[in-house]
Design a protein around this motif. Structure first.
Motif, PDB file in Angstrom:
ATOM      1  N   MET A  66       0.804  -1.222   0.000  1.00  0.00           N
ATOM      2  CA  MET A  66       0.000   0.000   0.000  1.00  0.00           C
ATOM      3  C   MET A  66       0.842   1.280   0.000  1.00  0.00           C
ATOM      4  O   MET A  66       0.326   2.353  -0.298  1.00  0.00           O
ATOM      5  CB  MET A  66      -0.937   0.007   1.206  1.00  0.00           C
ATOM      6  CG  MET A  66      -1.979  -1.111   1.168  1.00  0.00           C
ATOM      7  SD  MET A  66      -3.260  -0.843  -0.074  1.00  0.00           S
ATOM      8  CE  MET A  66      -4.409   0.157   0.867  1.00  0.00           C
ATOM      9  N   MET A 235      -0.251  -4.135  -5.619  1.00  0.00           N
ATOM     10  CA  MET A 235      -1.520  -4.726  -5.221  1.00  0.00           C
ATOM     11  C   MET A 235      -1.404  -6.240  -4.963  1.00  0.00           C
ATOM     12  O   MET A 235      -2.098  -6.771  -4.084  1.00  0.00           O
ATOM     13  CB  MET A 235      -2.603  -4.427  -6.246  1.00  0.00           C
ATOM     14  CG  MET A 235      -3.064  -2.967  -6.240  1.00  0.00           C
ATOM     15  SD  MET A 235      -3.629  -2.392  -4.606  1.00  0.00           S
ATOM     16  CE  MET A 235      -2.179  -1.467  -4.023  1.00  0.00           C
ATOM     17  N   ALA A 238      -0.289  -6.402  -1.373  1.00  0.00           N
ATOM     18  CA  ALA A 238      -1.374  -6.005  -0.487  1.00  0.00           C
ATOM     19  C   ALA A 238      -2.433  -7.099  -0.386  1.00  0.00           C
ATOM     20  O   ALA A 238      -2.975  -7.369   0.698  1.00  0.00           O
ATOM     21  CB  ALA A 238      -2.001  -4.703  -0.972  1.00  0.00           C
ATOM     22  N   THR A 239      -2.723  -7.761  -1.512  1.00  0.00           N
ATOM     23  CA  THR A 239      -3.702  -8.852  -1.509  1.00  0.00           C
ATOM     24  C   THR A 239      -3.182 -10.043  -0.724  1.00  0.00           C
ATOM     25  O   THR A 239      -3.917 -10.664   0.060  1.00  0.00           O
ATOM     26  CB  THR A 239      -4.029  -9.268  -2.951  1.00  0.00           C
ATOM     27  OG1 THR A 239      -4.474  -8.125  -3.685  1.00  0.00           O
ATOM     28  CG2 THR A 239      -5.112 -10.334  -2.980  1.00  0.00           C
ATOM     29  N   ASP A 299     -12.723  -0.714  -6.698  1.00  0.00           N
ATOM     30  CA  ASP A 299     -11.441  -0.354  -6.098  1.00  0.00           C
ATOM     31  C   ASP A 299     -10.922  -1.550  -5.301  1.00  0.00           C
ATOM     32  O   ASP A 299     -11.512  -1.939  -4.289  1.00  0.00           O
ATOM     33  CB  ASP A 299     -11.632   0.860  -5.186  1.00  0.00           C
ATOM     34  CG  ASP A 299     -10.324   1.384  -4.610  1.00  0.00           C
ATOM     35  OD1 ASP A 299      -9.352   0.613  -4.514  1.00  0.00           O
ATOM     36  OD2 ASP A 299     -10.276   2.579  -4.240  1.00  0.00           O
ATOM     37  N   THR A 301      -8.379  -1.823  -3.379  1.00  0.00           N
ATOM     38  CA  THR A 301      -7.984  -1.517  -2.002  1.00  0.00           C
ATOM     39  C   THR A 301      -9.206  -1.483  -1.082  1.00  0.00           C
ATOM     40  O   THR A 301      -9.118  -1.866   0.090  1.00  0.00           O
ATOM     41  CB  THR A 301      -7.230  -0.173  -1.922  1.00  0.00           C
ATOM     42  OG1 THR A 301      -8.095   0.901  -2.288  1.00  0.00           O
ATOM     43  CG2 THR A 301      -6.026  -0.169  -2.838  1.00  0.00           C
ATOM     44  N   ASN A 305      -9.732  -3.873   2.195  1.00  0.00           N
ATOM     45  CA  ASN A 305     -10.101  -3.316   3.495  1.00  0.00           C
ATOM     46  C   ASN A 305     -11.512  -3.721   3.911  1.00  0.00           C
ATOM     47  O   ASN A 305     -11.822  -3.777   5.107  1.00  0.00           O
ATOM     48  CB  ASN A 305      -9.965  -1.798   3.480  1.00  0.00           C
ATOM     49  CG  ASN A 305      -8.537  -1.347   3.735  1.00  0.00           C
ATOM     50  OD1 ASN A 305      -7.770  -2.030   4.400  1.00  0.00           O
ATOM     51  ND2 ASN A 305      -8.174  -0.194   3.206  1.00  0.00           N
ATOM     52  N   VAL A 353      -2.975   3.301   4.812  1.00  0.00           N
ATOM     53  CA  VAL A 353      -3.531   1.973   4.524  1.00  0.00           C
ATOM     54  C   VAL A 353      -5.009   1.841   4.872  1.00  0.00           C
ATOM     55  O   VAL A 353      -5.598   0.766   4.675  1.00  0.00           O
ATOM     56  CB  VAL A 353      -2.731   0.878   5.260  1.00  0.00           C
ATOM     57  CG1 VAL A 353      -1.267   0.903   4.854  1.00  0.00           C
ATOM     58  CG2 VAL A 353      -2.875   1.008   6.769  1.00  0.00           C
TER      59      VAL A 353
END
Length: 441
Positions: A66, A235, A238-239, A299, A301, A305, A353
């Motif tokens: 992120m 990404m 992040a995933t 999105d 992200t 989240n 984040v």
């Protein structure tokens, strides 16, 4: 409702006393020996503990993905160091402040925690004391991980680590003693099964105080109120981090049953797993649908989240809800993320984040909705707990951040921020092949 200091030995003793049919009428009677119950209870602590420890890797990967590429090494360094500091501080002061001699009060005792010597664990505890300490310690480390992501890309390393010492050695365990240490909130009937407030909101309040003192990243907000996006470096990372956190949450919530020595306990752990998973899934789906409707594009992200917000939302009570209730609770967590992230931007609170929406706001939601499925809880007492933790954690954190700002300083210089903290604070760049070209954003 189990509290955090419940003796698994009581569950084992109850089973030995009852030793009647557990399932159908024709099921043969049986009972576990004290030794066997002790082994299963200890095993739950150890398995849950290493799953929650693995969440440290999840936070590291989520944050690495992120932040921008020039700050990835810094986030990795912060996460492995904060985990280590949390382990040391929870031994030096944390465990005893949280669990020893609280007796309905506001904190326990000072001093290092003493683990029983080899062969010294009494069976009447119901579990190994070392396994209990380890399980409680990894929760403490999780709280500090929440702060790391919010303040990324502009905070100096050493002030952050000093704050981590205060958070893990004092703020988190003192607050935790109020409920899980059988303190004053536990006496009122406050209920937080696995830590929507005690862990997640505490981390969120500390992060919010830090973000207000630290300020936003340079260039994040324009003079006309415009928000300038600062896309993360990866990404996929992040995933991966989100999936690791999702996996670790089964230990976080499931092992908070604190016993696995009876059929009832192991069935409850299984139910907690299902409810935890369904809440996370609902958070993702709701976030995906809402971002498609609102922005005409999904999105990723927000989806990530959304999963985390669903997990945080169900953490205060993962056992009592039905599957449908768990889906609703987690789905509303996804709604919170989609609306709270842009709300923070309007307030010019820079949360790299999205930890404040995920851990603080969804943590409050999860705590307040406990009475929906748990008749032993009340909305009034839950509200008292939310306010008490907020005032204490935010207030103390704000003072500590302000002291650090006025003494050693919190923020890197504008030039250092532009170059990236990997180069100026760490000295080891995550992606050195990118050099100083346009790829280094």
């Amino acid at each position: 409702m189990n509290n955090r200091i419940k003796s698994a030995g009581l569950a084992a003793a109850a089973l030995l006393a009852a030793s009647g049919p557990a399932l159908a009428q024709d099921t043969p009677q049986f009972s576990l020996s004290t030794e066997t119950a002790y082994i299963f209870n200890t095993l739950l602590f150890l398995i849950g503990g290493f799953l929650v420890m693995w969440m440290a890797a999840g936070f590291a990967m989520l944050e690495a993905g992120m932040v921008r590429s020039k700050n990835v090494s810094m986030q990795c360094l912060k996460n492995i160091t904060l985990y280590s500091i949390a382990g040391l501080m929870f031994w030096i002061t944390g465990y005893n402040l949280m669990y020893t001699g609280v007796d309905g009060g506001f904190m326990g005792s000072l001093g290092p925690y003493s683990i029983d010597p080899v062969g010294g664990n009494a069976l009447d505890t119901g579990y190994s004391t070392a396994s209990d300490w380890f399980f409680q310690m990894v929760f403490c480390a999780t709280t500090a991980s929440i702060v790391s992501g919010t303040l990324a890309e502009r905070i100096k390393l050493w002030p952050f680590l000093v704050f981590t010492i205060v958070l893990t050695g004092f703020i988190y365990p003192i607050g935790g003693s109020w409920e899980w240490g059988a303190g004053w909130l536990d006496g009122m009937g406050f209920s937080d099964f696995a830590g929507s407030t005690l862990v997640h909101s505490v981390g969120g309040w500390a992060a919010l105080a830090g973000a207000l003192v630290l300020g936003a990243r340079t260039g994040k907000y324009g003079a006309d109120g415009q928000v300038h996006p600062m896309p993360g470096s990866s990404m996929p990372l992040a995933t991966l981090g989100t999936f690791i956190l999702w996996l670790g949450w089964f230990g976080f919530n499931g092992a908070s049953q604190l016993a696995m020595g009876t059929i009832g306990d192991v069935s409850d752990v299984s139910r907690i797993f299902v409810n935890t998973n369904m809440a996370a899934a609902a958070g993702v789906v709701v976030a995906v649908i809402l971002t498609q409707i609102m922005y005409k594009k999904v999105d990723v992200t927000m989806a990530l989240n959304g999963a985390l917000a669903g997990l945080v939302s169900i953490t205060a009570e993962p056992l009592a809800p039905s599957i449908f209730q768990s889906i609703i609770i987690g789905g509303i967590g996804g709604v919170i993320v989609v609306f709270a992230v842009p709300m923070l931007d309007k307030l010019k609170i820079d949360d790299v984040v999205g930890a404040i929406p995920v851990h603080l706001i969804a943590g409050i939601w999860g705590t307040m909705i406990v009475p929906l499925s748990n008749s032993d809880a009340s909305y009034y007492v839950q509200g008292v707990g939310v306010v008490a933790f907020g005032v204490f954690t935010f207030g103390v954190s704000l003072v500590v951040w302000l002291i650090l700002k006025s003494t050693i300083g919190l923020r890197v210089t504008a030039e250092e921020e532009a170059l990236g903290l990997d180069k100026t604070e760490v000295g080891v760049e995550a992606y050195p092949e990118f050099g100083q070209g346009s790829g280094r954003v």
